[in-house]
Design an enzyme around this catalytic site. Structure first.
Site, mmCIF file in Angstrom:
data_model
loop_
_atom_site.group_PDB
_atom_site.id
_atom_site.type_symbol
_atom_site.label_atom_id
_atom_site.label_comp_id
_atom_site.label_asym_id
_atom_site.label_seq_id
_atom_site.Cartn_x
_atom_site.Cartn_y
_atom_site.Cartn_z
ATOM 1 N N THR A 50 0.836 -1.203 0.000
ATOM 2 C CA THR A 50 0.000 0.000 0.000
ATOM 3 C C THR A 50 0.871 1.253 0.000
ATOM 4 O OG1 THR A 50 -0.152 -0.166 2.419
ATOM 5 C CG2 THR A 50 -1.980 -1.075 1.129
ATOM 6 N N ASN A 449 28.137 39.245 4.828
ATOM 7 C CA ASN A 449 28.022 37.854 5.263
ATOM 8 C C ASN A 449 28.067 36.901 4.074
ATOM 9 O OD1 ASN A 449 25.462 38.756 4.337
ATOM 10 N ND2 ASN A 449 24.508 37.002 5.320
ATOM 11 N N CYS A 451 25.765 35.593 2.291
ATOM 12 C CA CYS A 451 24.828 35.862 1.191
ATOM 13 C C CYS A 451 24.766 37.334 0.806
ATOM 14 C CB CYS A 451 23.445 35.341 1.534
ATOM 15 S SG CYS A 451 23.420 33.577 1.824
ATOM 16 N N GLU A 453 23.849 40.143 2.229
ATOM 17 C CA GLU A 453 22.752 41.066 2.554
ATOM 18 C C GLU A 453 22.932 41.746 3.905
ATOM 19 O OE1 GLU A 453 21.165 37.361 4.657
ATOM 20 O OE2 GLU A 453 22.538 37.878 3.045
ATOM 21 N N THR A 649 12.876 28.061 1.924
ATOM 22 C CA THR A 649 11.574 28.404 2.479
ATOM 23 C C THR A 649 10.636 29.012 1.446
ATOM 24 O OG1 THR A 649 12.620 30.379 3.400
ATOM 25 C CG2 THR A 649 12.246 28.539 4.899
#
Length: 766
Positions: A50, A449, A451, A453, A649
């Site tokens: 199943t 940092n 990234c 930003e 996210t």
């Protein structure tokens, strides 16, 4: 045909049971249930389990996703949810179907307290949940959970969530459901609230999370409710030209990476190759060996086997080792000088850009000879006119062995060639960043940092003495510098973008992020010291492209520039207002006095100038009144706005990533969760409105980024998208020079169709 059930029992295949599941998955969607049944049934066999049937249904539905039939992604999501409900129910000992009336009930509120108690006792959930909430309060919150909000997930969203975010037991079995996860995160963040108000705030936190109005950073989503509440995304270290400090920072980097933090590391203070050591000239190995050590630490501290550690390393364009540094990720040259697992970044002053424009010479210098050149400060400790003044003097006065003259244009071309080939280095325009730093009264910024930003004050930690006790204990004393910490969350612009919506949602998000600072677990003490002095947060966005599309705005248009200007003004206004209101309740951040905020200077402009901008935007927000309020009551948070990448996210909430244009109208995302079909929100309705990244004139993207930057106190993870077959050197040079001219503080990746191995930072992902 026989099937084998989850219990191991064999029985006849009952198509009616499969139809019940298919009907549940297809209800209210623009799909044909019979088509799914027929296509999946072709693949059935005797003695199929199943579970295999369920996986076949999920895979078949997922394969049907296209721009013409996007609703299949919700069918696949519901089928996966059905599987998840049954697994979790079986593990926790309850049925998803009521035996009396046969009604389908995927969530069991009565089991929520037992879930927390069981897995707290087993060391999977943190004991702080039961310490701060009574059984009656947990039962009340369990009843508040809204199972129907699971239907907001598309297939990619629930797949990524279940594979990487939902908590598992020691045997790798998922123990919690999506809405329980959101409630547990809300409960964790609610611990910082007053006892009498806690439940109301927990419900508000849960509502904005579960309805996908906001997202929190990956470390917050993963670690809230666990034993170690390391909820911050990224950390920025400043390394001094001192052997002890170099290896102290290597240790810090390892500890931060161990708890899933991303890293930005500034190495511009370290002496160059051939510099003296204890007055012996030619002894120093320079920056590259340190880069390689950090690279190896990131590989070794692999975050519980989930992924490698991640660090960007920044060097100044005037550093004597910069030419070797540019080559650390290329595939040519001496392999002993390579560091393929870090992300290089280059800090560039206005003076260099001016020299490039004028095709003049540029002088590379050894930081060892640039120490204490004015007022006890080093060359790298200045920016703007002061930097220019000191640099020009050193250019003339330094001995030949301390400097090297190069052609500025040739160095610029080499930098752009490496960017074209590898997508990196990232670019940090240091003068713009420091001019607009609202806390320049107590520090400066050397780099960003991982990234690109986060723009916050940085400084070295000083090492004072070792104290030997009689019993053999050794105490090392040091004075903490500013170790930057990023506490991130984002607004879903697909749902929240009007002044009315932002006024409701922003205070909740600001409060949640401020609570992160209060309850955070800190891998190193310097991070705690800095975080509590500045209480810095970073509010970004997701679903930007969808927001444009649903408002009928083309990417390549003047209307886009005006819309971005007005939208980010609203975001900034309500973020500042929320932080001011929080300061009235909890007090201002310790370093507020003397900041630009305290003088009514927001984003480098007076209240009157911001008021004029607001009138031009059509927002008519009261900047003069807000500045007066901030002067009187302060701000809770020293830094507020930072547009981070929202890779993982965004996938969870079905949004377009950050402020990026869509990659394509349909493609298959390959990541740790497998190959996932991707279509932008409402693609069927807005098919002709979306334009994919590689077909967009990047000048429009830079102009839009500049309009947003007007209202961002930190920076943006801003990507350029280029087609190698359609771009040449002068065009790429023009784009980067335009970014500098229009006031961008950073440029993240230069993404190319030919570069397939670009890594997305999960730490900053919100």
């Amino acid at each position: 045909m026989k099937v084998i059930k989850r219990s191991g029992r064999r029985e006849e295949l009952d198509i009616s049971k499969i139809r019940i599941v298919i009907d549940f998955a297809c209800a209210g969607l623009d799909v044909d249930p019979l088509e799914l049944e027929m296509d999946a049934q072709i693949q059935f066999r005797d003695n199929i389990t199943t579970r295999e049937i369920q996986q076949l249904l999920i895979r078949t539905a997922a394969e049907k996703v296209s721009p013409e039939t996007p609703d299949w992604t919700y069918v696949a999501a519901r089928l996966l949810l059905y599987d998840l409900y049954k697994d979790v129910g079986h593990l926790r000992g309850y049925k998803v179907k009521d035996k009396i009336n046969g009604k389908y009930r995927p969530y069991n509120p009565e089991s929520f307290y037992h879930l927390i108690k069981t897995y707290t006792d087993r060391g999977i959930y943190g004991g702080y949940l039961l310490e701060n909430y009574t059984k009656e309060e947990i039962d009340q919150l369990a009843q508040y959970i809204k199972p129907e909000r699971d239907l907001l997930f598309n297939y990619t969203g629930i797949k990524v969530l279940s594979d990487r975010y939902l908590v598992r037991d020691e045997e790798g079995r998922i123990i919690e459901l999506p809405q329980e996860m959101y409630m547990l995160i809300a409960m964790t963040l609610g611990i910082a609230e007053k006892k009498e108000e806690r439940l109301e705030w927990v419900k508000k936190f849960y509502d904005v999370l579960s309805q996908h109005y906001v997202s929190l950073a990956t470390p917050t989503m993963m670690n809230a409710r666990r034993t170690h509440t390391q909820l911050s995304s990224c950390f920025v270290l400043t390394v001094d030209d001192d052997l002890y400090d170099i290896f102290d920072n290597v240790q810090k980097a390892a500890q931060i990476s161990k708890f899933a933090g991303g890293l930005g590391i500034y190495l511009g203070k370290i002496r160059a190759t051939g510099a003296p050591i204890r007055k012996f000239r030619g002894a120093s190995s320079g920056v590259l060996p340190v880069v390689k050590i950090i690279n190896d630490v990131m590989v070794y501290v692999d975050q519980l086997g989930m992924r490698k550690g991640s660090a960007s390393i920044t060097l100044d364009i005037w550093h004597k080792d910069v030419l070797d540094f540019l080559e650390v990720k290329t595939n040519v040259g001496d392999e002993r000088k390579k560091a393929h697992d870090i992300h290089p970044a280059v800090a560039i002053p206005d003076l260099f850009m001016e020299r490039v424009r004028r095709r003049e010479k540029w002088t590379l210098m050894d930081p060892y000879y640039c120490k204490k050149v004015k007022d006890g400060k080093n060359l790298e400790d200045f920016y703007g006119k002061e930097f220019e003044e000191v640099y020009l003097r050193l250019e003339k006065e330094l001995p030949p062995y301390a400097k090297r003259e190069v052609d500025a244009w040739e160095l610029w071309k080499r930098l752009l060639t490496v960017i074209f080939e590898t997508g990196e280095p990232y670019i940090f325009f240091r003068d713009t960043a420091n001019y607009l730093n609202p806390n320049k009264h107590c520090g400066m910024v050397y780099s960003s940092n991982l990234c690109m930003e986060i723009i916050q004050n940085m400084s070295v930690t000083t090492h004072e003495e070792d104290i030997l006790e009689e019993d053999g204990r050794i105490t090392h004393r040091k004075r903490s510098g500013d170790v930057v910490v990023c506490n991130l969350g984002s607004i879903n612009l697909g749902l929240v973008y009007t002044a009315e919506d932002l006024a409701k949602v922003m205070p909740v998000l600001v409060r949640m992020l401020d609570n992160v600072i209060s309850i955070n677990f800190y891998a190193i003490k310097e991070a705690e010291y800095t975080n509590k002095r500045y209480r810095a947060i970073g509010i970004g966005v997701s679903n930007y492209h969808y927001c444009l599309v649903k408002n009928g705005i083309q990417w390549e248009s003047e209307e886009h520039i005006k819309f971005a200007d007005a939208l980010f003004e609203r975001i900034a206004y309500y973020a500042i207002k929320a932080s001011c209101d929080l300061a009235k309740e909890r007090g201002k951040y310790p370093l507020f006095d003397g900041s630009d905020w305290s003088k009514g200077i927001f984003f480098g402009r007076t209240p009157e100038e911001n008021q004029q901008e607001s009138v031009k935007n059509g927002n008519h927000l009261d900047w003069i009144g807000l500045a007066k309020e901030v002067k009187e009551h302060g701000l809770r948070n020293g830094y507020l706005l930072a547009v981070m990448p929202t890779g993982s996210t965004s996938l969870i909430i079905g949004a377009t990533a950050s402020v990026d244009p869509i990659f394509a109208k349909f493609y298959k995302e390959e990541n740790m969760s497998g190959i996932l079909p991707q279509v932008p929100p409402e693609i069927k309705k807005y098919f002709w409105h979306y334009k994919s990244a590689y077909h967009i004139d990047q000048e429009w993207s830079i102009r839009a980024a500049a309009a947003r930057q007007k209202w961002i106190d930190q920076s943006q993870s801003f990507n350029l998208y280029i087609d190698p077959e359609k771009i040449d050197g002068p065009t790429l040079s023009h784009l980067y020079q335009l970014a500098h001219q229009l006031g961008l503080k950073t440029v993240y990746y230069c993404r190319s169709k030919s570069i397939t191995d670009i890594e997305e930072c999960e730490s900053c992902s919100t």
